[in-house]
Design an enzyme around this catalytic site. Structure first.
Site, PDB file in Angstrom:
ATOM      1  N   LYS A   1       0.790  -1.237   0.000  1.00  0.00           N
ATOM      2  CA  LYS A   1       0.000   0.000   0.000  1.00  0.00           C
ATOM      3  C   LYS A   1       0.827   1.294   0.000  1.00  0.00           C
ATOM      4  O   LYS A   1       0.410   2.293  -0.570  1.00  0.00           O
ATOM      5  CB  LYS A   1      -0.973   0.010   1.177  1.00  0.00           C
ATOM      6  CG  LYS A   1      -2.107  -0.979   0.988  1.00  0.00           C
ATOM      7  CD  LYS A   1      -2.937  -1.109   2.245  1.00  0.00           C
ATOM      8  CE  LYS A   1      -4.298  -0.522   2.027  1.00  0.00           C
ATOM      9  NZ  LYS A   1      -5.272  -0.948   3.030  1.00  0.00           N
TER      10      LYS A   1
ATOM     11  N   ALA B   1      -4.120   0.803   8.788  1.00  0.00           N
ATOM     12  CA  ALA B   1      -5.428   1.423   8.550  1.00  0.00           C
ATOM     13  C   ALA B   1      -5.655   2.653   9.425  1.00  0.00           C
ATOM     14  O   ALA B   1      -6.517   3.482   9.131  1.00  0.00           O
ATOM     15  CB  ALA B   1      -6.534   0.402   8.801  1.00  0.00           C
TER      16      ALA B   1
END
Length: 273
Positions: free
Chosen positions: A66, A130
């Site tokens: 990511k 996250a």
């Protein structure tokens, strides 16, 4: 000719994304397919070249790519630059534009329930991948303050700096320091991996009641001990799968420019449990 989409990461065989997106294509009669494509940590560059060769139309990015994926983008959406990570990519003739749908995905179940985020006091457990998107979401919706509790205080402090930079009052503590303070918060979020292995809740819910919102981003198992304990106190609970679904819906809309078939996607997701 049909369009191909993918999810890239490693490991990837447990990904629920192919089921969710394939169900959406079927529901709307779209000539598209969605594959899971394993790219090991140090082979991202070659993996992306491979995707371009098959004229990929778009792809989702998951662990461990990511942040690394940011280097390979030609354009980035503001959600991406703010969070510093990418999870959705559009490929337009090989020109790659990145988005991050984690923030919208996280907020979506809260909005669906009309939960008042503005002026709320938030407790966030965890400061990993996250967590940054979650902090950005609370800043966007004008939460009053956020307490970030993490096993190691350094990571929590880094996230506090990020929160303050985007005008959200924040402080850091260790998870052990939460003690009996859960009742002092309007919204409590678990963004750690505690629960994945059926571990017991990392905090006590003493004093929590039906006015408290408790949100676990762990989606397997669906009913973590964290959520079970919150339920016993009559708190409003939000399941991890709802965030997963929210970000998939947003990714679908970015790729196809049309409203996603929410119910068909939800059914496919829950069928995967």
């Amino acid at each position: 000719m049909g369009k191909t989409f993918a999810v890239i990461g490693d490991p990837i065989d447990h990904s629920l994304s192919p089921n969710i997106h394939s169900a959406a294509f079927r529901e709307l009669n779209l000539d598209c397919s969605y594959i899971a494509y394993r790219i090991p940590k140090d082979e991202l560059g070659e993996g992306i070249e491979g995707l371009k060769k098959i004229q990929i139309a778009g792809f989702n990015v998951t662990i461990p790519h990511k942040i690394e994926m940011m280097k390979y983008l030609d354009k980035i959406d503001e959600s991406c630059s703010l969070i510093g990570a990418v999870n959705t990519v559009v490929s337009n003739d090989g020109v790659l534009k990145g988005y991050n749908t984690d923030m919208d995905g996280f907020l979506e179940p809260l909005k669906k329930r009309n939960i008042e985020i503005e002026n709320s006091n938030v407790l966030l457990l965890g400061a990993g991948g996250a967590a940054r998107a979650i902090v950005a979401g609370f800043a966007k919706e004008k939460a009053k303050s956020i307490t970030i509790a993490n096993r190691t205080i350094e990571k929590a402090n880094n996230l506090v700096e990020f929160a303050k930079k985007i005008s959200l009052d924040a402080n850091a503590i260790t998870i052990d320091q939460v003690g009996e303070s859960a009742k002092d918060y309007n919204i409590i979020v678990n963004a750690t991996s505690i629960g994945l292995q059926n571990e017991s809740s990392p905090i006590s819910f003493e004093g929590v009641n039906e006015k408290t919102v408790v949100y676990d981003i762990v989606y397997l198992p669906m009913n973590t001990d964290f959520l079970k304990k919150a339920k016993e106190k009559n708190a409003t609970i939000i399941f991890g799968y709802e965030m997963l679904l929210g970000q998939a819906v947003r990714a679908f809309e970015i790729w196809h420019g049309m409203e996603a078939p929410y119910n068909a996607m939800k059914k496919a997701l829950l069928g995967g449990f």
